[in-house]
Each structure stands twice: as structure tokens, then as C-alpha cells.
Scaffold this motif. Sequence first.
Motif, PDB file in Angstrom:
ATOM      1  N   ILE A   5    -114.676  90.784 -40.696  1.00  0.00           N
ATOM      2  CA  ILE A   5    -114.437  91.799 -39.669  1.00  0.00           C
ATOM      3  C   ILE A   5    -112.947  91.752 -39.368  1.00  0.00           C
ATOM      4  O   ILE A   5    -112.387  90.691 -39.060  1.00  0.00           O
ATOM      5  N   SER A   6    -112.298  92.916 -39.461  1.00  0.00           N
ATOM      6  CA  SER A   6    -110.847  92.971 -39.255  1.00  0.00           C
ATOM      7  C   SER A   6    -110.501  94.214 -38.449  1.00  0.00           C
ATOM      8  O   SER A   6    -111.372  95.026 -38.119  1.00  0.00           O
ATOM      9  N   ALA A   7    -109.213  94.360 -38.152  1.00  0.00           N
ATOM     10  CA  ALA A   7    -108.738  95.510 -37.387  1.00  0.00           C
ATOM     11  C   ALA A   7    -107.413  95.976 -37.950  1.00  0.00           C
ATOM     12  O   ALA A   7    -106.758  95.272 -38.734  1.00  0.00           O
ATOM     13  N   ASN A   8    -107.006  97.179 -37.543  1.00  0.00           N
ATOM     14  CA  ASN A   8    -105.735  97.724 -38.025  1.00  0.00           C
ATOM     15  C   ASN A   8    -104.545  97.183 -37.251  1.00  0.00           C
ATOM     16  O   ASN A   8    -103.398  97.495 -37.561  1.00  0.00           O
ATOM     17  N   ASP A   9    -104.800  96.374 -36.244  1.00  0.00           N
ATOM     18  CA  ASP A   9    -103.718  95.754 -35.487  1.00  0.00           C
ATOM     19  C   ASP A   9    -103.586  94.297 -35.944  1.00  0.00           C
ATOM     20  O   ASP A   9    -104.573  93.551 -35.915  1.00  0.00           O
ATOM     21  N   PRO A  10    -102.391  93.877 -36.350  1.00  0.00           N
ATOM     22  CA  PRO A  10    -102.223  92.528 -36.894  1.00  0.00           C
ATOM     23  C   PRO A  10    -102.486  91.410 -35.870  1.00  0.00           C
ATOM     24  O   PRO A  10    -102.685  90.251 -36.266  1.00  0.00           O
ATOM     25  N   PHE A  74    -111.517  99.359 -36.528  1.00  0.00           N
ATOM     26  CA  PHE A  74    -112.085  98.105 -37.027  1.00  0.00           C
ATOM     27  C   PHE A  74    -112.757  98.332 -38.366  1.00  0.00           C
ATOM     28  O   PHE A  74    -113.323  99.404 -38.630  1.00  0.00           O
ATOM     29  N   THR A  75    -112.698  97.295 -39.197  1.00  0.00           N
ATOM     30  CA  THR A  75    -113.299  97.364 -40.530  1.00  0.00           C
ATOM     31  C   THR A  75    -114.273  96.211 -40.700  1.00  0.00           C
ATOM     32  O   THR A  75    -113.948  95.048 -40.392  1.00  0.00           O
ATOM     33  N   ILE A  87    -116.429  99.472 -44.252  1.00  0.00           N
ATOM     34  CA  ILE A  87    -116.589 100.568 -43.297  1.00  0.00           C
ATOM     35  C   ILE A  87    -115.504 100.437 -42.225  1.00  0.00           C
ATOM     36  O   ILE A  87    -115.348  99.373 -41.621  1.00  0.00           O
ATOM     37  N   THR A  88    -114.780 101.520 -41.980  1.00  0.00           N
ATOM     38  CA  THR A  88    -113.750 101.524 -40.941  1.00  0.00           C
ATOM     39  C   THR A  88    -114.058 102.617 -39.930  1.00  0.00           C
ATOM     40  O   THR A  88    -114.267 103.783 -40.299  1.00  0.00           O
ATOM     41  N   ARG A  89    -114.078 102.225 -38.663  1.00  0.00           N
ATOM     42  CA  ARG A  89    -114.370 103.182 -37.592  1.00  0.00           C
ATOM     43  C   ARG A  89    -113.317 103.043 -36.499  1.00  0.00           C
ATOM     44  O   ARG A  89    -113.004 101.932 -36.065  1.00  0.00           O
ATOM     45  N   GLN A  95    -116.654 109.672 -34.380  1.00  0.00           N
ATOM     46  CA  GLN A  95    -117.702 110.520 -34.954  1.00  0.00           C
ATOM     47  C   GLN A  95    -117.848 110.328 -36.460  1.00  0.00           C
ATOM     48  O   GLN A  95    -118.928 110.577 -37.026  1.00  0.00           O
ATOM     49  N   THR A  96    -116.764 109.897 -37.120  1.00  0.00           N
ATOM     50  CA  THR A  96    -116.818 109.686 -38.563  1.00  0.00           C
ATOM     51  C   THR A  96    -116.288 108.295 -38.902  1.00  0.00           C
ATOM     52  O   THR A  96    -115.579 107.671 -38.110  1.00  0.00           O
ATOM     53  N   LEU A  97    -116.623 107.847 -40.120  1.00  0.00           N
ATOM     54  CA  LEU A  97    -116.184 106.538 -40.588  1.00  0.00           C
ATOM     55  C   LEU A  97    -115.602 106.675 -41.989  1.00  0.00           C
ATOM     56  O   LEU A  97    -116.057 107.506 -42.789  1.00  0.00           O
ATOM     57  N   ALA A  98    -114.618 105.850 -42.291  1.00  0.00           N
ATOM     58  CA  ALA A  98    -114.068 105.778 -43.649  1.00  0.00           C
ATOM     59  C   ALA A  98    -114.885 104.763 -44.442  1.00  0.00           C
ATOM     60  O   ALA A  98    -115.233 103.692 -43.940  1.00  0.00           O
ATOM     61  N   VAL A  99    -115.175 105.117 -45.704  1.00  0.00           N
ATOM     62  CA  VAL A  99    -116.022 104.272 -46.546  1.00  0.00           C
ATOM     63  C   VAL A  99    -115.300 103.988 -47.853  1.00  0.00           C
ATOM     64  O   VAL A  99    -114.727 104.884 -48.476  1.00  0.00           O
ATOM     65  N   SER A 100    -115.358 102.752 -48.279  1.00  0.00           N
ATOM     66  CA  SER A 100    -114.868 102.387 -49.613  1.00  0.00           C
ATOM     67  C   SER A 100    -115.824 101.352 -50.189  1.00  0.00           C
ATOM     68  O   SER A 100    -116.570 100.700 -49.470  1.00  0.00           O
ATOM     69  N   GLY A 101    -115.806 101.234 -51.517  1.00  0.00           N
ATOM     70  CA  GLY A 101    -116.695 100.277 -52.162  1.00  0.00           C
ATOM     71  C   GLY A 101    -117.729 100.974 -53.012  1.00  0.00           C
ATOM     72  O   GLY A 101    -117.575 102.124 -53.442  1.00  0.00           O
ATOM     73  N   ALA A 102    -118.852 100.298 -53.256  1.00  0.00           N
ATOM     74  CA  ALA A 102    -119.899 100.796 -54.147  1.00  0.00           C
ATOM     75  C   ALA A 102    -120.972 101.518 -53.334  1.00  0.00           C
ATOM     76  O   ALA A 102    -121.835 100.886 -52.736  1.00  0.00           O
ATOM     77  N   PHE A 103    -120.897 102.842 -53.353  1.00  0.00           N
ATOM     78  CA  PHE A 103    -121.880 103.616 -52.592  1.00  0.00           C
ATOM     79  C   PHE A 103    -122.531 104.712 -53.437  1.00  0.00           C
ATOM     80  O   PHE A 103    -123.144 105.638 -52.907  1.00  0.00           O
TER      81      PHE A 103
END
Length: 580
Positions: A5-10, A74-75, A87-89, A95-103
Motif C-alpha cells: 500500500i503506497s501513496a503519491n506523497d513521498p 493511494f495505490t 489500483i490507484t484511487r 469516482q474512477t480508479l486507475a488500473v494496471s497489471g493483468a486484467f
Amino acid sequence: MIHSISANDPRFKTVTLHAGLNVVLADTTERSTAHDTRNGVGKTLLMDVLHFCLGGSSPRTGGLSSPALTGWAFTVDLDVGENRVQITRSLASPQTLAVSGAFATWSMQPSWDKESSSFRLSNDQWKLILGQELFDLRAEDVNARFGPSFRLVFPYFARTKAGAYETPFKYFSGQREWQKQVAITFLLDLSWSYAARFQEHKDERDALKVIKRALEQGALGDPELTLGRLRTQRVRLNEQITRLEGQLSHFEVHPEYRAISVEADQLTTELHAIVNARVTRARTISMYEEQADVESGPDVEAVVTLFAQAGVELSADVKRTLEDAQEFHSAVVNNRRSYLHDEIETLRHEDAEAEADITRLSSKRAGLMEILESKHALEEFNRLNDRLAALRAELAETESQMARITEVEERQAALEMSGQALARDSRRELAEREPEWSEAITLFASNTQELYDTPGELVIDLTDNGFSFDVNINRSGSHGINNMKIFAFDLALAQRWSEKDRTPGILWHDSELFDGVDERQVGAALQLANHEANARGFQYFCSLNSDDMPPQQYLGELEIEPVLTLTDASESGGLFGIRF
């Protein structure tokens, strides 16, 4: 399994997880002061982040709603089925989420968004995918009125809301009864559809109670009118309507009815005046006839004789004068009699004319009255029609009230029958599914045996309101033991679901679960969770305060290396690297 679990803020401390046991520790340091507390370092917020990224509602209150986190996203890196995705929201656009990986195997595919240069899903799509991939939930199940959904069942594997650790069967204090029944029956592989039917049946009973209460309070008519009295009233109204309809069917309206009625009244007045005049005239004639009979002049001979008897002899001149007077008076009397006879004849002639007028007017009035008796006024016709309309409206209201009462009685009877059938069918279904629920009972007993050397009881029953659940440990009483009931139940769910092809593959607990629990039971719980997670292939996560960490003697061979240690000694010591 959750990988990280990570975030876009360092400043956010990325949490990297692995299979088996994972512990986040809230510790004190030498730099901590008496005012520092480990309750604000982010242990619970880590679970809030997880829920947010797994389709939870956007935070309106609490930590994640803080203005200090404006712009944060957050991812979560996790396994969804056999595939690993990220998954990043964002808190700003949840309302939407960014998705990467095997889907590629998902039933709904993310769409490419040029602006963000990422594949994106709506949050609703994401929840449906999670339900399908982690719990084998079908779309028709999710769309059912009281059906299970991912957000309904997943929180039993990651309790975080207020009241989540009060009872094993609810994950927040305001959870509704049907939500509890549907979720628990689904998770225990019982027939959740029966739990949904029990709720539908309850809703129908509640609606029927509202209608019956309204009937009793007169909102839908006179509450004193029973069905029997309404039937009697209907018979009476039908008879009145039939009689009035018969009258109206022979009702003839004369267009000049009012004018004829006025003319008849005028004729009656004239007749009364003529009759009164005749009475007066008759009296006058009688008086005149009497006067004519008594009229006479003076008697001269009688006057002379009267004076002679008195010794007075009248002269010839006086006698002649008396005779002249007698002759004059006789002429006057004759004239008077002639006048009276003339007046009497005149009055009799007028009376004859009056009698003729009476005959004529009476005949004319009789003709008018005959018309009035055979015909009717339009106003009267309208009045009768209005009365008929009022009776028909009253009849309609009576029949409507009868229908409402009959419907309530029929619905009451139907509900009783359907309730009996539902209870019978659900008991039969429960008996047929004994292998499933008996396994859950066995697992719960085994888990509590490991914790307290005595098997606890997971009780599954049926009542008139649906499924009933309870847990019991003979040593129950303290707050800590009640929390261990939740641990044992949640662990039983994770154990059962780890055997399925589609499984969430995780069990997360907040440090609140271990508040007040004896350190020996905390050690036994961690050892049991570690063993079962490794043996069955699921991930167990928990957060602990350092003073709740049991000494090594209660951990046996288990050596705990926290995946993350948090402290409130400085602003950077917490999960988010800032205080808010």
C-alpha cells in the motif's frame, strides 16, 4: 493477498506485505513525551486506505477527509484472483480508479484515458469485479433487492468501522439486521436467498401493520365499521339506489313546470277571493231581505184613536196633515223597498257570475294540478339525481373500505401461510447444508480450543425473523474474551474461504481487537493466525501497540518482525509522515 500500500506523497510510509503473518507495530521511542500517543500514528487509517482503494465510500469525516490530504492518491498492489494488479484511487476524484497489471480476464475491461494516460474503471465497476473475482458473486446476486455484494461481505475480513469489534456478526454498529443475515449466511455457505426472503417477509409484515394501524385510527374510514356492518350497509345502500333509480326512470320533467305552478297558485288565490266575496254578498242579501220585510209608514187612524182616548179631538186640518204625512212616508217606504229589491237582484246576479267564475277557475286549476301531479320540475329531478350520486358514492366508499379490510385480512392470512412455508423451506435447506455449517462450527470450536483450552460454540438457528447467530465460550465475561470470539469467528471465515477457488485471501485486524485481551491469548491468537495463514495460504495482518505485544514466552517459536513500525515521537513517525 495485499502486496503493498503506497501513496503519491513521498512522506507516506509504503507498507510492503507478504504471505502469512504481517504485523504493523505502534511503538514509543525515547523522544516520545508524556503527551504523545500511539492512537494517532495511522494504524487504523491504513485499513481505511485499504477499504478506500477497494471500493469503499469516499470519506466525509475522519482522518482521510482531512484538508491536509488534499491531492493525495493511494495505490494498492494486490492479487485479484490469479492475477496481480495495481489500483490507484484519488481522494480528489474517487469516482474512477486507475488500473494496471493483468486484467485481461475480467468481465469488465478498463478503458484507456488519454488525459491521465491510464486504464480506468468506475468505482461501481471495480466493486462488481472484486465481487466476482474474490467471492464468486454473480451480477444477479448483487442486483437482488437484498442480495450480497462485495462491500457487504468484505468488511468481515477487514473490520475497521465504529462498532466493528462489538459482535462477530456485525462490522459496524448501525448495520441492519438483513445485512447481517445475508452476509453471514453467504459467508457460511448457507442459502442467503432465504435470509433475503425473511427480510422481504418482514417488510410485508411491517407494511401490513402500518395499514392495520391506519384502519384502526380511522385514516381509511370509520374504524368502528366491521366487515359485517359494512356488508349490511352495502345492502341498505343498494336497496335505496334501486328504489331511487326506479323513481327516476318514470320521472317526467315539464319544461313550464314552474310557470304552471305559479299560475295554479294565482288561481287558488283568485278562488279564495271569490269565495270570500260570495260569503260577504250572501250576508248582504240576507240583511237587505230582512230590511225590505219590516219597512212600513205611520198609521193615521191609530194616531187619531190615540188622541180621542186621551180626550183630545183633532181638527180636520190636523187629520189632513197626518194623512199627507202618511202618504209621503208610504212613498218613501215604497221607494226604499224598491231600492232593496233592486240591490238584492244585483247582488244575486253578481253571485251567479261569481259561481260561474269559480266553476271556470276551478276547472282550469284542476287541469294545471293534473299536469303538476303527472310531471315534475327540473330542480326536483336534479335533486333526486344528486341524491342518487351521493348514494352511489357512499356505496363505492363502502365497497372500497370492504375491499381494504378484505385485502388486509387476505394479506394477513397469506403472510401467515407464506411465513410458515418460508420457515419450513429454510429449515429443510439448513438441514441439507449441514456439511457446510457444521464445518464452520467445527472450525470455531477448534480456534477457541487453541485460545482457551475449551471449545466455543457457534450457534446457527432459525426464528420467525430469520436466521439467528450466536457464539459462546464457557469463560465468557470479560471484554477480552468477547474480542477473541470475533477473532475465532473471523479466522473460521478465512479458513473456509481459503479452500475456495475464488477467495479474498486475506484477514486483517486492527489493534482494537486486542484491547483488554490477556497477553497469553494475544500470543496464542498470533501463533494460531500465523499457522493457519501459512498452512492455508492466506494473509493475516494485524496492527498492535507495542505494550500489547506479548512477551516471547507466549509466542513460542513465533518470531515477529513488524513489516512497519510507527511512532508518534515526531511528525514523520506516523504512517502519513505528517500530523493532521
